[in-house]
Design a protein around this motif. Structure first.
Motif, PDB file in Angstrom:
ATOM      1  N   ILE A 231       0.873  -1.175   0.000  1.00  0.00           N
ATOM      2  CA  ILE A 231       0.000   0.000   0.000  1.00  0.00           C
ATOM      3  C   ILE A 231       0.906   1.220   0.000  1.00  0.00           C
ATOM      4  O   ILE A 231       1.721   1.403   0.901  1.00  0.00           O
ATOM      5  CB  ILE A 231      -0.934   0.018   1.222  1.00  0.00           C
ATOM      6  N   ILE A 232       0.797   2.027  -1.050  1.00  0.00           N
ATOM      7  CA  ILE A 232       1.593   3.255  -1.152  1.00  0.00           C
ATOM      8  C   ILE A 232       0.720   4.404  -0.669  1.00  0.00           C
ATOM      9  O   ILE A 232      -0.370   4.633  -1.204  1.00  0.00           O
ATOM     10  CB  ILE A 232       2.063   3.498  -2.596  1.00  0.00           C
ATOM     11  N   ASN A 233       1.177   5.112   0.319  1.00  0.00           N
ATOM     12  CA  ASN A 233       0.361   6.129   0.987  1.00  0.00           C
ATOM     13  C   ASN A 233       0.106   7.342   0.097  1.00  0.00           C
ATOM     14  O   ASN A 233       0.746   7.536  -0.942  1.00  0.00           O
ATOM     15  CB  ASN A 233       1.033   6.561   2.292  1.00  0.00           C
ATOM     16  N   LYS A 234      -0.816   8.170   0.534  1.00  0.00           N
ATOM     17  CA  LYS A 234      -1.218   9.369  -0.191  1.00  0.00           C
ATOM     18  C   LYS A 234      -0.087  10.390  -0.255  1.00  0.00           C
ATOM     19  O   LYS A 234       0.936  10.265   0.420  1.00  0.00           O
ATOM     20  CB  LYS A 234      -2.438  10.009   0.494  1.00  0.00           C
ATOM     21  N   GLY A 235      -0.291  11.423  -1.055  1.00  0.00           N
ATOM     22  CA  GLY A 235       0.666  12.526  -1.129  1.00  0.00           C
ATOM     23  C   GLY A 235       1.873  12.198  -1.985  1.00  0.00           C
ATOM     24  O   GLY A 235       1.758  11.877  -3.173  1.00  0.00           O
ATOM     25  N   PHE A 236       3.064  12.251  -1.368  1.00  0.00           N
ATOM     26  CA  PHE A 236       4.309  12.112  -2.123  1.00  0.00           C
ATOM     27  C   PHE A 236       4.484  10.717  -2.706  1.00  0.00           C
ATOM     28  O   PHE A 236       5.353  10.502  -3.543  1.00  0.00           O
ATOM     29  CB  PHE A 236       5.509  12.470  -1.239  1.00  0.00           C
ATOM     30  N   GLY A 237       3.631   9.765  -2.297  1.00  0.00           N
ATOM     31  CA  GLY A 237       3.636   8.465  -2.957  1.00  0.00           C
ATOM     32  C   GLY A 237       3.399   8.589  -4.448  1.00  0.00           C
ATOM     33  O   GLY A 237       3.806   7.733  -5.236  1.00  0.00           O
ATOM     34  N   GLY A 238       2.749   9.680  -4.863  1.00  0.00           N
ATOM     35  CA  GLY A 238       2.494   9.934  -6.280  1.00  0.00           C
ATOM     36  C   GLY A 238       3.737  10.185  -7.099  1.00  0.00           C
ATOM     37  O   GLY A 238       3.658  10.276  -8.330  1.00  0.00           O
ATOM     38  N   VAL A 239       4.898  10.276  -6.446  1.00  0.00           N
ATOM     39  CA  VAL A 239       6.140  10.496  -7.188  1.00  0.00           C
ATOM     40  C   VAL A 239       6.441   9.311  -8.101  1.00  0.00           C
ATOM     41  O   VAL A 239       7.076   9.476  -9.159  1.00  0.00           O
ATOM     42  CB  VAL A 239       7.321  10.762  -6.214  1.00  0.00           C
ATOM     43  N   ILE A 240       5.975   8.111  -7.742  1.00  0.00           N
ATOM     44  CA  ILE A 240       6.213   6.950  -8.609  1.00  0.00           C
ATOM     45  C   ILE A 240       5.469   7.115  -9.927  1.00  0.00           C
ATOM     46  O   ILE A 240       6.023   6.905 -11.007  1.00  0.00           O
ATOM     47  CB  ILE A 240       5.817   5.645  -7.898  1.00  0.00           C
ATOM     48  N   PHE A 241       4.193   7.498  -9.861  1.00  0.00           N
ATOM     49  CA  PHE A 241       3.443   7.724 -11.105  1.00  0.00           C
ATOM     50  C   PHE A 241       4.076   8.858 -11.903  1.00  0.00           C
ATOM     51  O   PHE A 241       4.236   8.766 -13.124  1.00  0.00           O
ATOM     52  CB  PHE A 241       1.979   8.050 -10.800  1.00  0.00           C
ATOM     53  N   LYS A 420      -6.892  -1.181  -5.769  1.00  0.00           N
ATOM     54  CA  LYS A 420      -7.812  -0.304  -5.050  1.00  0.00           C
ATOM     55  C   LYS A 420      -7.205   1.090  -4.935  1.00  0.00           C
ATOM     56  O   LYS A 420      -5.992   1.238  -4.768  1.00  0.00           O
ATOM     57  CB  LYS A 420      -8.141  -0.851  -3.660  1.00  0.00           C
ATOM     58  N   VAL A 421      -8.070   2.105  -5.012  1.00  0.00           N
ATOM     59  CA  VAL A 421      -7.642   3.504  -4.908  1.00  0.00           C
ATOM     60  C   VAL A 421      -8.446   4.152  -3.787  1.00  0.00           C
ATOM     61  O   VAL A 421      -9.672   4.029  -3.738  1.00  0.00           O
ATOM     62  CB  VAL A 421      -7.865   4.262  -6.230  1.00  0.00           C
ATOM     63  N   GLY A 422      -7.753   4.851  -2.892  1.00  0.00           N
ATOM     64  CA  GLY A 422      -8.392   5.441  -1.719  1.00  0.00           C
ATOM     65  C   GLY A 422      -9.194   6.697  -2.012  1.00  0.00           C
ATOM     66  O   GLY A 422      -9.198   7.219  -3.129  1.00  0.00           O
ATOM     67  N   GLN A 423      -9.837   7.187  -0.973  1.00  0.00           N
ATOM     68  CA  GLN A 423     -10.724   8.347  -1.087  1.00  0.00           C
ATOM     69  C   GLN A 423     -10.019   9.658  -0.722  1.00  0.00           C
ATOM     70  O   GLN A 423     -10.537  10.736  -1.002  1.00  0.00           O
ATOM     71  CB  GLN A 423     -11.923   8.163  -0.153  1.00  0.00           C
ATOM     72  N   ASP A 424      -8.851   9.575  -0.112  1.00  0.00           N
ATOM     73  CA  ASP A 424      -8.199  10.740   0.480  1.00  0.00           C
ATOM     74  C   ASP A 424      -7.045  11.214  -0.403  1.00  0.00           C
ATOM     75  O   ASP A 424      -5.902  10.792  -0.233  1.00  0.00           O
ATOM     76  CB  ASP A 424      -7.707  10.381   1.883  1.00  0.00           C
ATOM     77  N   LEU A 425      -7.348  12.086  -1.371  1.00  0.00           N
ATOM     78  CA  LEU A 425      -6.329  12.605  -2.290  1.00  0.00           C
ATOM     79  C   LEU A 425      -5.519  13.705  -1.619  1.00  0.00           C
ATOM     80  O   LEU A 425      -6.062  14.600  -0.976  1.00  0.00           O
ATOM     81  CB  LEU A 425      -6.999  13.165  -3.554  1.00  0.00           C
ATOM     82  N   GLU A 426      -4.198  13.636  -1.780  1.00  0.00           N
ATOM     83  CA  GLU A 426      -3.316  14.671  -1.228  1.00  0.00           C
ATOM     84  C   GLU A 426      -2.216  14.978  -2.229  1.00  0.00           C
ATOM     85  O   GLU A 426      -1.667  14.074  -2.862  1.00  0.00           O
ATOM     86  CB  GLU A 426      -2.704  14.199   0.088  1.00  0.00           C
ATOM     87  N   LEU A 427      -1.889  16.263  -2.382  1.00  0.00           N
ATOM     88  CA  LEU A 427      -0.817  16.690  -3.286  1.00  0.00           C
ATOM     89  C   LEU A 427       0.401  17.112  -2.475  1.00  0.00           C
ATOM     90  O   LEU A 427       0.278  17.629  -1.362  1.00  0.00           O
ATOM     91  CB  LEU A 427      -1.288  17.852  -4.156  1.00  0.00           C
ATOM     92  N   SER A 428       1.579  16.912  -3.050  1.00  0.00           N
ATOM     93  CA  SER A 428       2.825  17.223  -2.357  1.00  0.00           C
ATOM     94  C   SER A 428       3.770  17.945  -3.316  1.00  0.00           C
ATOM     95  O   SER A 428       3.926  17.515  -4.471  1.00  0.00           O
ATOM     96  CB  SER A 428       3.463  15.931  -1.843  1.00  0.00           C
ATOM     97  N   PRO A 429       4.425  19.044  -2.882  1.00  0.00           N
ATOM     98  CA  PRO A 429       5.242  19.849  -3.791  1.00  0.00           C
ATOM     99  C   PRO A 429       6.644  19.296  -3.979  1.00  0.00           C
ATOM    100  O   PRO A 429       7.171  18.558  -3.153  1.00  0.00           O
ATOM    101  CB  PRO A 429       5.289  21.199  -3.078  1.00  0.00           C
ATOM    102  N   GLY A 430       7.257  19.685  -5.083  1.00  0.00           N
ATOM    103  CA  GLY A 430       8.644  19.320  -5.331  1.00  0.00           C
ATOM    104  C   GLY A 430       9.154  19.970  -6.594  1.00  0.00           C
ATOM    105  O   GLY A 430       8.529  20.889  -7.148  1.00  0.00           O
ATOM    106  N   TYR A 431      10.296  19.506  -7.061  1.00  0.00           N
ATOM    107  CA  TYR A 431      10.876  19.975  -8.321  1.00  0.00           C
ATOM    108  C   TYR A 431      11.082  18.795  -9.249  1.00  0.00           C
ATOM    109  O   TYR A 431      11.407  17.690  -8.815  1.00  0.00           O
ATOM    110  CB  TYR A 431      12.219  20.674  -8.075  1.00  0.00           C
ATOM    111  N   CYS A 432      10.896  19.039 -10.530  1.00  0.00           N
ATOM    112  CA  CYS A 432      11.043  17.992 -11.542  1.00  0.00           C
ATOM    113  C   CYS A 432      12.126  18.410 -12.523  1.00  0.00           C
ATOM    114  O   CYS A 432      12.115  19.532 -13.035  1.00  0.00           O
ATOM    115  CB  CYS A 432       9.709  17.788 -12.261  1.00  0.00           C
ATOM    116  N   GLY A 433      13.041  17.497 -12.801  1.00  0.00           N
ATOM    117  CA  GLY A 433      14.116  17.787 -13.741  1.00  0.00           C
ATOM    118  C   GLY A 433      13.929  17.066 -15.067  1.00  0.00           C
ATOM    119  O   GLY A 433      13.515  15.912 -15.099  1.00  0.00           O
TER     120      GLY A 433
END
Length: 459
Positions: A231-241, A420-433
């Protein structure tokens, strides 16, 4: 610092008269400041930069140069040098017949005012609070970075665009130590243009999250290795996608057939529970832009809808090469870089499952609570990401905390294994190269249940 319409017209018409099919001028002025604190001592530095980038198209060939000299004579000299790389082929349309003329002006909004005394006191308050909340704190590093960028974009199609982009990034590193063991927890908060960024309570919560991460890893056991559900948690877990899939959906690579997604438009790549977007319109988020770096209005782009690949992220050159519509996704680090298609706020959208449901579905697996850095091969989507904090899952319940885990996989394969995809969407900031430098972005997702991933750890 803006260039006059007369200068813009002069440079652009000169480019066309020398055989260019398209000319773009990107003018930028940037102010930056950094207030930092280490060992309870603050330091402040600031700087500024300005310049102009000129881009020429000859069919699908692109030539780019930049200069810090903003006078007309210097710009025309830079243009002449750039044009010399391409043997001029004068088209039937001459400068005298159809010159590009600009006829409107726009002023920038007032500057976002800074209060250095307030920022300095804010960092000191946060440092004091963190040190008081745990006797194991050995060091605290805090920083508040501001970047205020103003851009003017003009091109030979008659576009004249203005934008202002104020960015704010807060970072904290909490370092704890006990019995010769030392751990570090990192957190950050990033926003665009919002005064509430300096809300002390908002930043205090971020500080305590970083401290909690460090304290948790002081007593965590080594993570096991193997293949099992994660289970990859919300927020910065989206860095994989973002890294393993998002870059492959930019026409930077799609147009050159260098992406595993190049020929998959309209194909089902994931379960119907998976939808994903790249959305530049979310005000306040770190990847928000009013207009992209080609002067196009930003938009919300659906990348995956119910598992089906729907769109790519498309800039002008990408549109020219692929015939896909532009998506307001053209970005660059500064005037020193030619723009190309890039991500903005990229996330997997929320679903219908709860985190509790997902945990109950796992007999033995890993809950990747927070992710750290990693590496990706853009051409294949193969990735390896560190897990900063994690828990084992046993018989449908969270078990002991573990550390030292890594997630190893392939973007396309991982997409197909999201169940399965959860209900609690969270965004996390960063920089992309990427090829056009480093740009502010956000990544995000709700919690995701992946049926199987390779987990690096101790056997």
């Amino acid at each position: 610092m803006l260039l006059s319409e007369n200068v813009l017209s002069s440079v652009i018409n000169s480019a066309l008269s020398q055989g260019a099919d398209f000319c773009e001028i990107y003018v930028e002025e940037r102010l930056s400041s950094l207030m930092s604190l280490k060992s309870s001592q603050t330091e402040y530095i600031s700087g500024s930069d300005k310049g102009v980038g000129i881009r020429l198209f000859y069919g699908n060939e692109v030539f780019y140069t930049y200069t810090n000299s903003l006078d007309e004579k210097s710009l025309l000299k830079s243009l002449k040098a750039l044009s010399s790389f391409k043997k001029p082929v004068i088209n039937n349309q001459t400068l005298a017949e159809d010159p590009v003329i600009f006829s409107f002006k726009q002023e920038f909004p007032n500057e976002f005012k800074t209060d250095l005394a307030k920022e300095k006191q804010l960092l000191k308050n946060l440092d004091k609070d963190l040190r008081a909340s745990s006797s194991l704190m050995s060091q605290c590093e805090l920083s508040l970075n501001r970047i205020d960028t103003r851009v003017q974009i003009a091109n030979s199609e008659g576009l004249l665009s203005f934008d202002r982009r104020p960015y704010f990034m807060f970072r904290v590193a909490s370092i704890v130590e006990d019995k010769n063991k030392k751990e570090v927890g990192f957190e950050r908060v990033g926003r665009t243009g919002d005064p509430y960024f300096l809300d002390e309570e908002l930043l205090r919560k971020s500080c305590h999250r970083s401290q909690k991460m460090a304290l948790q890893n002081l007593t965590a056991e080594p993570a096991p290795a193997g293949k099992f559900p994660v289970i990859i948690n919300k927020g910065f877990g989206g860095v994989i996608f973002h890294e393993a899939c998002g870059h492959g959906m930019e026409t930077t690579s799609v147009a050159e057939n260098l992406s595993v997604f190049s020929d998959k438009l309209g194909q089902k790549l994931a379960d119907s529970c998976v939808s994903a977007y790249d959305d530049g319109t979310i005000k306040g988020q770190y990847g928000f832009i009013e207009k992209d770096d080609e002067g196009q209005p930003t938009q919300k782009t659906c990348l995956i809808e119910k598992g089906i690949l729907k769109n790519y992220m498309v800039d002008k050159l990408g549109a020219q090469k692929t015939n896909y519509k532009m998506t307001g996704s053209s970005r660059r680090q500064s005037y020193k870089f030619a723009p190309t298609s890039r991500m903005r706020n990229t996330y997997i959208d929320k679903g219908d499952s709860s985190l509790e449901e997902m945990i109950k579905d796992v007999d033995y697996g890993l809950f990747a609570e927070t992710l750290g850095g990693g590496s990706v091969s853009p051409g294949t989507g193969n990735y390896n990401f560190n897990v900063s904090t994690a828990f084992l899952i046993k018989k449908g319940r969270l078990d002991k905390a573990v550390k030292g885990a890594s997630l190893v996989g392939n973007g396309l394969d991982t997409l197909s294994k999201i169940k399965k995809v959860g209900q609690d969407l969270e965004l996390s900031p960063g920089y992309c190269g990427s090829v056009s430098g480093w740009v502010p972005v956000t990544v995000g997702q709700p919690p995701l249940l992946v049926s199987e991933l390779t987990v690096g750890g101790q056997k």
